[in-house]
Design a protein around this motif. Structure first.
Motif, PDB file in Angstrom:
ATOM      1  N   HIS A  60     -19.195  14.981   2.599  1.00 14.75           N
ATOM      2  CA  HIS A  60     -18.646  14.844   1.868  1.00 14.75           C
ATOM      3  C   HIS A  60     -17.077  15.575   1.927  1.00 14.75           C
ATOM      4  O   HIS A  60     -16.066  15.471   0.858  1.00 14.75           O
ATOM      5  CB  HIS A  60     -19.802  16.233   0.934  1.00 14.75           C
ATOM      6  CG  HIS A  60     -20.765  15.455   0.997  1.00 14.75           C
ATOM      7  ND1 HIS A  60     -21.103  14.888   0.162  1.00 14.75           N
ATOM      8  CD2 HIS A  60     -21.700  16.559   1.590  1.00 14.75           C
ATOM      9  CE1 HIS A  60     -22.588  14.496  -0.091  1.00 14.75           C
ATOM     10  NE2 HIS A  60     -22.747  15.609   0.814  1.00 14.75           N
ATOM     11  N   ASP A  61     -16.240  15.038   3.308  1.00 11.71           N
ATOM     12  CA  ASP A  61     -15.443  14.921   3.342  1.00 11.71           C
ATOM     13  C   ASP A  61     -14.535  17.085   2.150  1.00 11.71           C
ATOM     14  O   ASP A  61     -14.366  15.970   1.619  1.00 11.71           O
ATOM     15  CB  ASP A  61     -14.095  14.098   2.537  1.00 11.71           C
ATOM     16  CG  ASP A  61     -12.881  13.880   2.974  1.00 11.71           C
ATOM     17  OD1 ASP A  61     -12.777  15.147   4.520  1.00 11.71           O
ATOM     18  OD2 ASP A  61     -11.976  13.567   2.913  1.00 11.71           O
ATOM     19  N   ALA A  62     -16.009  17.451   2.640  1.00  5.98           N
ATOM     20  CA  ALA A  62     -15.178  18.973   1.932  1.00  5.98           C
ATOM     21  C   ALA A  62     -13.747  19.291   2.252  1.00  5.98           C
ATOM     22  O   ALA A  62     -12.522  18.844   3.447  1.00  5.98           O
ATOM     23  CB  ALA A  62     -16.192  20.049   2.362  1.00  5.98           C
ATOM     24  N   ASP A  63     -13.979  21.052   2.284  1.00  6.81           N
ATOM     25  CA  ASP A  63     -12.346  21.659   2.301  1.00  6.81           C
ATOM     26  C   ASP A  63     -12.804  21.900   4.027  1.00  6.81           C
ATOM     27  O   ASP A  63     -11.465  22.011   4.857  1.00  6.81           O
ATOM     28  CB  ASP A  63     -11.753  23.326   1.882  1.00  6.81           C
ATOM     29  CG  ASP A  63     -12.265  22.411   0.287  1.00  6.81           C
ATOM     30  OD1 ASP A  63     -11.824  21.915  -0.491  1.00  6.81           O
ATOM     31  OD2 ASP A  63     -12.456  23.686  -0.678  1.00  6.81           O
ATOM     32  N   TRP A  64     -13.603  21.904   4.467  1.00  5.43           N
ATOM     33  CA  TRP A  64     -13.826  21.977   6.464  1.00  5.43           C
ATOM     34  C   TRP A  64     -13.667  21.031   7.269  1.00  5.43           C
ATOM     35  O   TRP A  64     -13.960  20.733   8.558  1.00  5.43           O
ATOM     36  CB  TRP A  64     -14.949  22.689   6.140  1.00  5.43           C
ATOM     37  CG  TRP A  64     -15.024  24.300   6.006  1.00  5.43           C
ATOM     38  CD1 TRP A  64     -15.728  24.622   4.488  1.00  5.43           C
ATOM     39  CD2 TRP A  64     -14.778  25.957   6.293  1.00  5.43           C
ATOM     40  NE1 TRP A  64     -15.833  26.180   4.186  1.00  5.43           N
ATOM     41  CE2 TRP A  64     -14.679  27.054   5.528  1.00  5.43           C
ATOM     42  CE3 TRP A  64     -14.233  25.996   7.028  1.00  5.43           C
ATOM     43  CZ2 TRP A  64     -14.226  27.581   5.340  1.00  5.43           C
ATOM     44  CZ3 TRP A  64     -13.484  27.452   7.377  1.00  5.43           C
ATOM     45  CH2 TRP A  64     -13.540  27.821   6.759  1.00  5.43           C
ATOM     46  N   ALA A  65     -13.159  20.268   6.456  1.00  8.11           N
ATOM     47  CA  ALA A  65     -13.696  18.476   7.563  1.00  8.11           C
ATOM     48  C   ALA A  65     -13.304  18.560   8.341  1.00  8.11           C
ATOM     49  O   ALA A  65     -12.766  18.226   9.457  1.00  8.11           O
ATOM     50  CB  ALA A  65     -13.912  17.253   6.351  1.00  8.11           C
ATOM     51  N   GLU A  66     -11.236  19.040   8.134  1.00 10.34           N
ATOM     52  CA  GLU A  66     -10.755  18.813   9.255  1.00 10.34           C
ATOM     53  C   GLU A  66     -10.702  19.458  10.305  1.00 10.34           C
ATOM     54  O   GLU A  66     -10.587  19.116  10.989  1.00 10.34           O
ATOM     55  CB  GLU A  66      -8.968  18.959   8.526  1.00 10.34           C
ATOM     56  CG  GLU A  66      -7.444  18.779   9.093  1.00 10.34           C
ATOM     57  CD  GLU A  66      -6.583  18.898   8.745  1.00 10.34           C
ATOM     58  OE1 GLU A  66      -5.557  19.202   8.906  1.00 10.34           O
ATOM     59  OE2 GLU A  66      -6.315  18.772   6.766  1.00 10.34           O
ATOM     60  N   VAL A  67     -10.704  20.938   9.890  1.00 12.28           N
ATOM     61  CA  VAL A  67     -11.354  21.342  11.321  1.00 12.28           C
ATOM     62  C   VAL A  67     -12.751  20.931  12.066  1.00 12.28           C
ATOM     63  O   VAL A  67     -12.802  20.654  12.932  1.00 12.28           O
ATOM     64  CB  VAL A  67     -11.151  22.411  11.130  1.00 12.28           C
ATOM     65  CG1 VAL A  67     -12.277  23.690   9.797  1.00 12.28           C
ATOM     66  CG2 VAL A  67     -11.377  24.056  12.189  1.00 12.28           C
ATOM     67  N   ALA A  68     -13.435  20.622  11.380  1.00 18.33           N
ATOM     68  CA  ALA A  68     -14.870  20.460  11.990  1.00 18.33           C
ATOM     69  C   ALA A  68     -14.327  19.337  12.559  1.00 18.33           C
ATOM     70  O   ALA A  68     -14.562  19.125  13.870  1.00 18.33           O
ATOM     71  CB  ALA A  68     -15.788  20.206  10.464  1.00 18.33           C
ATOM     72  N   ASP A  69     -14.031  18.085  12.111  1.00 16.26           N
ATOM     73  CA  ASP A  69     -13.460  17.062  12.858  1.00 16.26           C
ATOM     74  C   ASP A  69     -12.759  17.140  14.199  1.00 16.26           C
ATOM     75  O   ASP A  69     -12.361  17.097  15.161  1.00 16.26           O
ATOM     76  CB  ASP A  69     -12.610  15.530  11.670  1.00 16.26           C
ATOM     77  CG  ASP A  69     -12.816  14.845  12.645  1.00 16.26           C
ATOM     78  OD1 ASP A  69     -13.307  14.297  13.214  1.00 16.26           O
ATOM     79  OD2 ASP A  69     -11.149  14.331  12.857  1.00 16.26           O
ATOM     80  N   LYS A  70     -12.018  18.214  13.596  1.00 18.45           N
ATOM     81  CA  LYS A  70     -10.845  18.405  15.025  1.00 18.45           C
ATOM     82  C   LYS A  70     -11.750  19.126  16.022  1.00 18.45           C
ATOM     83  O   LYS A  70     -11.596  18.737  17.107  1.00 18.45           O
ATOM     84  CB  LYS A  70     -10.495  19.678  14.609  1.00 18.45           C
ATOM     85  CG  LYS A  70      -9.113  20.612  15.852  1.00 18.45           C
ATOM     86  CD  LYS A  70      -8.410  21.063  15.728  1.00 18.45           C
ATOM     87  CE  LYS A  70      -7.450  22.006  16.737  1.00 18.45           C
ATOM     88  NZ  LYS A  70      -6.054  22.921  16.379  1.00 18.45           N
ATOM     89  N   LEU A  71     -13.033  20.551  15.866  1.00 15.76           N
ATOM     90  CA  LEU A  71     -13.886  21.110  16.957  1.00 15.76           C
ATOM     91  C   LEU A  71     -14.301  19.353  17.555  1.00 15.76           C
ATOM     92  O   LEU A  71     -15.288  19.521  18.504  1.00 15.76           O
ATOM     93  CB  LEU A  71     -14.669  21.603  16.132  1.00 15.76           C
ATOM     94  CG  LEU A  71     -15.791  21.641  17.213  1.00 15.76           C
ATOM     95  CD1 LEU A  71     -14.583  22.542  17.969  1.00 15.76           C
ATOM     96  CD2 LEU A  71     -16.798  23.005  16.062  1.00 15.76           C
ATOM     97  N   ASN A  72     -15.124  18.831  16.441  1.00 11.22           N
ATOM     98  CA  ASN A  72     -15.933  17.422  17.078  1.00 11.22           C
ATOM     99  C   ASN A  72     -14.915  16.966  18.352  1.00 11.22           C
ATOM    100  O   ASN A  72     -15.372  16.345  19.294  1.00 11.22           O
ATOM    101  CB  ASN A  72     -16.312  16.418  15.853  1.00 11.22           C
ATOM    102  CG  ASN A  72     -16.718  15.190  16.319  1.00 11.22           C
ATOM    103  OD1 ASN A  72     -17.751  15.627  17.475  1.00 11.22           O
ATOM    104  ND2 ASN A  72     -16.167  14.309  16.010  1.00 11.22           N
TER     105      ASN A  72
END
Length: 79
Positions: A60-72
């Motif tokens: 859902h491209d939530a607030d956490w998406a950018e940092v979750a993508d970085k972890l990915n």
């Protein structure tokens, strides 16, 4: 309204994991590399609630998406 910017430390705290820099580095080193086709939330080391949180954040491209993508990216990298 601007979206909040979350750090990797915040993400690990949200996931209930040790969130200091050294602990995050150890976590990434322990679990990398994930198989190329494996999505972050599919990794076996997450609890069901952690996996759901990560999946929803990215889906859902939530607030956490950018940092979750970085972890990915970090977990898929080969070092």
């Amino acid at each position: 309204m601007e979206r909040p910017v979350h750090s990797m430390n915040n993400l690990f705290a949200q996931l209930g994991k040790p969130s200091d820099d050294d602990a995050i580095e150890r976590f990434i080193e322990t679990y990398r590399p994930l198989a190329g086709a494996m999505q972050l939330h599919e990794a076996s080391f997450w609890s069901a609630s952690q996996a759901c949180f990560l999946h929803e954040a990215l889906l859902h491209d939530a607030d956490w998406a950018e940092v979750a993508d970085k972890l990915n990216v970090e977990l898929h990298a080969r070092h």
